[in-house]
Design a protein around this motif. Sequence first.
Motif, PDB file in Angstrom:
ATOM      1  N   LEU A 129      -0.589   3.100 -12.471  1.00  0.00           N
ATOM      2  CA  LEU A 129      -0.623   3.050 -13.922  1.00  0.00           C
ATOM      3  C   LEU A 129       0.738   3.402 -14.517  1.00  0.00           C
ATOM      4  CD1 LEU A 129      -2.146   2.732 -16.590  1.00  0.00           C
ATOM      5  CD2 LEU A 129      -2.844   5.146 -16.394  1.00  0.00           C
ATOM      6  N   GLY A 130       1.325   4.503 -14.024  1.00  0.00           N
ATOM      7  CA  GLY A 130       2.631   4.917 -14.526  1.00  0.00           C
ATOM      8  C   GLY A 130       3.698   3.870 -14.249  1.00  0.00           C
ATOM      9  N   GLY A 131       3.636   3.259 -13.046  1.00  0.00           N
ATOM     10  CA  GLY A 131       4.601   2.223 -12.697  1.00  0.00           C
ATOM     11  C   GLY A 131       4.466   0.996 -13.578  1.00  0.00           C
ATOM     12  N   LEU A 132       3.228   0.585 -13.846  1.00  0.00           N
ATOM     13  CA  LEU A 132       3.001  -0.579 -14.702  1.00  0.00           C
ATOM     14  C   LEU A 132       3.501  -0.323 -16.121  1.00  0.00           C
ATOM     15  CD1 LEU A 132      -0.548  -1.722 -13.502  1.00  0.00           C
ATOM     16  CD2 LEU A 132       1.632  -2.907 -13.143  1.00  0.00           C
ATOM     17  N   ILE A 133       3.310   0.906 -16.593  1.00  0.00           N
ATOM     18  CA  ILE A 133       3.832   1.252 -17.925  1.00  0.00           C
ATOM     19  C   ILE A 133       5.353   1.147 -17.938  1.00  0.00           C
ATOM     20  CG2 ILE A 133       4.134   3.148 -19.573  1.00  0.00           C
ATOM     21  CD1 ILE A 133       1.305   4.080 -18.824  1.00  0.00           C
ATOM     22  N   TRP A 134       5.993   1.647 -16.880  1.00  0.00           N
ATOM     23  CA  TRP A 134       7.455   1.585 -16.781  1.00  0.00           C
ATOM     24  C   TRP A 134       7.928   0.127 -16.736  1.00  0.00           C
ATOM     25  CZ3 TRP A 134      11.719   4.094 -17.652  1.00  0.00           C
ATOM     26  CH2 TRP A 134      12.916   3.688 -17.040  1.00  0.00           C
ATOM     27  N   THR A 135       7.246  -0.702 -15.937  1.00  0.00           N
ATOM     28  CA  THR A 135       7.599  -2.116 -15.872  1.00  0.00           C
ATOM     29  C   THR A 135       7.386  -2.789 -17.225  1.00  0.00           C
ATOM     30  OG1 THR A 135       6.971  -2.204 -13.532  1.00  0.00           O
ATOM     31  CG2 THR A 135       7.166  -4.299 -14.682  1.00  0.00           C
ATOM     32  N   GLY A 136       6.297  -2.416 -17.921  1.00  0.00           N
ATOM     33  CA  GLY A 136       6.035  -2.957 -19.254  1.00  0.00           C
ATOM     34  C   GLY A 136       7.136  -2.605 -20.230  1.00  0.00           C
ATOM     35  N   LEU A 137       7.629  -1.375 -20.159  1.00  0.00           N
ATOM     36  CA  LEU A 137       8.746  -0.971 -21.013  1.00  0.00           C
ATOM     37  C   LEU A 137       9.988  -1.794 -20.691  1.00  0.00           C
ATOM     38  CD1 LEU A 137       8.328   2.927 -20.958  1.00  0.00           C
ATOM     39  CD2 LEU A 137       7.869   1.392 -22.877  1.00  0.00           C
ATOM     40  N   GLY A 138      10.169  -2.077 -19.407  1.00  0.00           N
ATOM     41  CA  GLY A 138      11.299  -2.908 -19.001  1.00  0.00           C
ATOM     42  C   GLY A 138      11.205  -4.302 -19.565  1.00  0.00           C
TER      43      GLY A 138
ATOM     44  N   TYR B 117       5.661   2.884  -5.590  1.00  0.00           N
ATOM     45  CA  TYR B 117       5.443   1.773  -6.520  1.00  0.00           C
ATOM     46  C   TYR B 117       6.703   0.921  -6.601  1.00  0.00           C
ATOM     47  CZ  TYR B 117       4.890  -0.832 -10.871  1.00  0.00           C
ATOM     48  OH  TYR B 117       4.855  -1.838 -11.794  1.00  0.00           O
ATOM     49  N   GLY B 118       7.839   1.566  -6.833  1.00  0.00           N
ATOM     50  CA  GLY B 118       9.094   0.837  -6.915  1.00  0.00           C
ATOM     51  C   GLY B 118       9.448   0.159  -5.608  1.00  0.00           C
ATOM     52  N   ALA B 119       9.188   0.848  -4.492  1.00  0.00           N
ATOM     53  CA  ALA B 119       9.507   0.278  -3.184  1.00  0.00           C
ATOM     54  C   ALA B 119       8.671  -0.960  -2.902  1.00  0.00           C
ATOM     55  CB  ALA B 119       9.280   1.326  -2.098  1.00  0.00           C
ATOM     56  N   LEU B 120       7.379  -0.907  -3.220  1.00  0.00           N
ATOM     57  CA  LEU B 120       6.505  -2.041  -2.955  1.00  0.00           C
ATOM     58  C   LEU B 120       6.860  -3.239  -3.825  1.00  0.00           C
ATOM     59  CD1 LEU B 120       3.055  -0.244  -2.477  1.00  0.00           C
ATOM     60  CD2 LEU B 120       4.521  -1.261  -0.726  1.00  0.00           C
ATOM     61  N   ILE B 121       7.308  -2.986  -5.058  1.00  0.00           N
ATOM     62  CA  ILE B 121       7.809  -4.080  -5.898  1.00  0.00           C
ATOM     63  C   ILE B 121       8.987  -4.758  -5.202  1.00  0.00           C
ATOM     64  CG2 ILE B 121       9.170  -4.552  -7.973  1.00  0.00           C
ATOM     65  CD1 ILE B 121       6.336  -4.473  -8.736  1.00  0.00           C
ATOM     66  N   ALA B 122       9.930  -3.951  -4.714  1.00  0.00           N
ATOM     67  CA  ALA B 122      11.117  -4.497  -4.051  1.00  0.00           C
ATOM     68  C   ALA B 122      10.730  -5.280  -2.804  1.00  0.00           C
ATOM     69  CB  ALA B 122      12.081  -3.366  -3.703  1.00  0.00           C
ATOM     70  N   PHE B 123       9.874  -4.697  -1.959  1.00  0.00           N
ATOM     71  CA  PHE B 123       9.485  -5.364  -0.713  1.00  0.00           C
ATOM     72  C   PHE B 123       8.759  -6.677  -0.994  1.00  0.00           C
ATOM     73  CE2 PHE B 123       9.115  -0.871   1.288  1.00  0.00           C
ATOM     74  CZ  PHE B 123      10.496  -0.786   1.342  1.00  0.00           C
ATOM     75  N   THR B 124       7.884  -6.672  -1.979  1.00  0.00           N
ATOM     76  CA  THR B 124       7.139  -7.882  -2.323  1.00  0.00           C
ATOM     77  C   THR B 124       8.074  -9.002  -2.769  1.00  0.00           C
ATOM     78  OG1 THR B 124       5.187  -6.602  -3.001  1.00  0.00           O
ATOM     79  CG2 THR B 124       5.361  -8.848  -3.836  1.00  0.00           C
ATOM     80  N   PHE B 125       9.022  -8.676  -3.646  1.00  0.00           N
ATOM     81  CA  PHE B 125       9.889  -9.716  -4.187  1.00  0.00           C
ATOM     82  C   PHE B 125      10.956 -10.181  -3.203  1.00  0.00           C
ATOM     83  CE2 PHE B 125       7.847  -8.829  -8.157  1.00  0.00           C
ATOM     84  CZ  PHE B 125       7.919 -10.043  -8.821  1.00  0.00           C
ATOM     85  N   VAL B 126      11.295  -9.355  -2.225  1.00  0.00           N
ATOM     86  CA  VAL B 126      12.211  -9.839  -1.188  1.00  0.00           C
ATOM     87  C   VAL B 126      11.532 -10.923  -0.359  1.00  0.00           C
ATOM     88  CG1 VAL B 126      13.321  -9.208   0.986  1.00  0.00           C
ATOM     89  CG2 VAL B 126      13.684  -7.810  -1.036  1.00  0.00           C
ATOM     90  N   ASN B 127      10.268 -10.708   0.011  1.00  0.00           N
ATOM     91  CA  ASN B 127       9.520 -11.732   0.736  1.00  0.00           C
ATOM     92  C   ASN B 127       9.389 -13.007  -0.088  1.00  0.00           C
ATOM     93  OD1 ASN B 127       8.601 -10.581   3.365  1.00  0.00           O
ATOM     94  ND2 ASN B 127       7.686  -9.013   2.057  1.00  0.00           N
ATOM     95  N   LEU B 128       9.078 -12.863  -1.373  1.00  0.00           N
ATOM     96  CA  LEU B 128       8.945 -14.025  -2.246  1.00  0.00           C
ATOM     97  C   LEU B 128      10.289 -14.728  -2.461  1.00  0.00           C
ATOM     98  CD1 LEU B 128       6.482 -12.627  -4.964  1.00  0.00           C
ATOM     99  CD2 LEU B 128       5.944 -14.137  -3.028  1.00  0.00           C
TER     100      LEU B 128
END
Length: 474
Positions: free
Chosen positions: A428-437, A371-382
């Motif tokens: 789900l767990g990743g989205l909760i963590w991002t929401g807390l962030g 989950y964390g890796a895909l967030i990073a990869f997505t935003f590097v492309n963007l």
Amino acid sequence: MTKTLMPAAKRGGTLKRSLGLWAIVGLGLGYMTPTVVFDTFGLVARDTNNVVPLAYAVALIVMVFTAISYGKIAGAIPSAGSAYTYARESMHPNVGFLVGWTALIDYMLLPMVNCLIIRSYLEAFFPAVPGWVWVILYVVFVTGIIYLTMRGTSNVNMILLVFSIAVMAVFVLLVIVQLAGGAGVGGVVTVQPFFHSGVEFGAVLAGATIVCFSFIGFDAVTMYAEEAKTPKIMPKAILLTVVLGGAIFLVAGYFTQQRFPDWNEFAPGGDMQFVEDSTLPIIGELVGGKVLAAVLTAAGFAATLASGLASHASVSRMLLVMGRNNVIPKRVFGYINPKTHTPTFNIVLTGAISLLAIAFTLEMIAAYINYGALIAFTFVNLSVIAWFAIRKGRRRTPKDIFTYIVMPVIGTALTGLLWVNLDGHALLGGLIWTGLGFVYLVFITKGFRRKVASFDENQPVTGYNKVVEHEPVE
């Protein structure tokens, strides 16, 4: 010249440019841990219906596009950092913060992955000893080492890497001999590991989502941008790390799949624990008996231990930088022990989290890390689009449009295919963590009225994997 540890802002520390192309590639490959292909082999073979190399091929294609984007943005923003640095500089500091916050999942859980793999190795050789015993011993050992010193060297990493790859080469040669003798599928060259009846594209994508975890580490080389002999080698180093790592995974996965065309060979009596944890010791024993099992496990052990030390120190260091910048409580996370010169609270906290390896499987933790890796990869492309096409206006010629819009859009779309197949619980767990962030971001910025502090690793606060030249202090 002084050795006194002072805040980076006061001591004027700079990072020495001493790392060449292959030193950086070696650090990236070492962080990727090539032997992980054997650790997750049974799991991926089960989920893809025995086309592990095809899953790696799909993941490699996605990673190549993302690596190209990393290379472009790393050349434009040549400071040590990663996806969160690029998102912050190209989009907005708040976006960068959320990307970095989400990436903490990778940092915090990677030490646990290494612990899980080590546990499975030792359980294979000492089945009478409960797994929790090995978890505790490993965590105490690694935490103790990092507690005393956080310094690492690329030379040690390279030795462990060469040893691991040499053992993998011997393994492949043994498998080739056995395939020629009629073992496995009974032949050395066949398309079966890539295609056979019953293979579903959705299952292959699910497998590719799992093995993208194997590529985690290629982006870690961006942390050495300020130590490269010249920033110009960074794009090449990133791409080489991905391509060479992918080639190692493909070759090892291809011949292993040839030798073991059915994943059920790893689950005697239907015991799924054998595929949910590392299958490396089982593969070694079935190919070359106890001797190869011991040697292959030793290679995996060495590579995993090296990765474990690096990841444990890295997350401790990142928490320290966050503490120094008051992103998280400075008094706790920014503390450095005056005797050991290490962030002892962060180190012990990371070790405590690693103890959760007692209750988790490799499959579960890998999903959360992805989950964390895909967030990073997505935003590097963007970030490539945001920095070049929007901020720099590089969108007026066909070449610029293709380079700075079409290519990163393809990278984002391919990463999106992996997003679709991410484990539901991890999502789900990743989205909760991002929401807390996000909630925490609102709090520390006073409702977005204050600029958020960064938590990059480009501050030479501990010397770990950094060579610091201090300015004279009167």
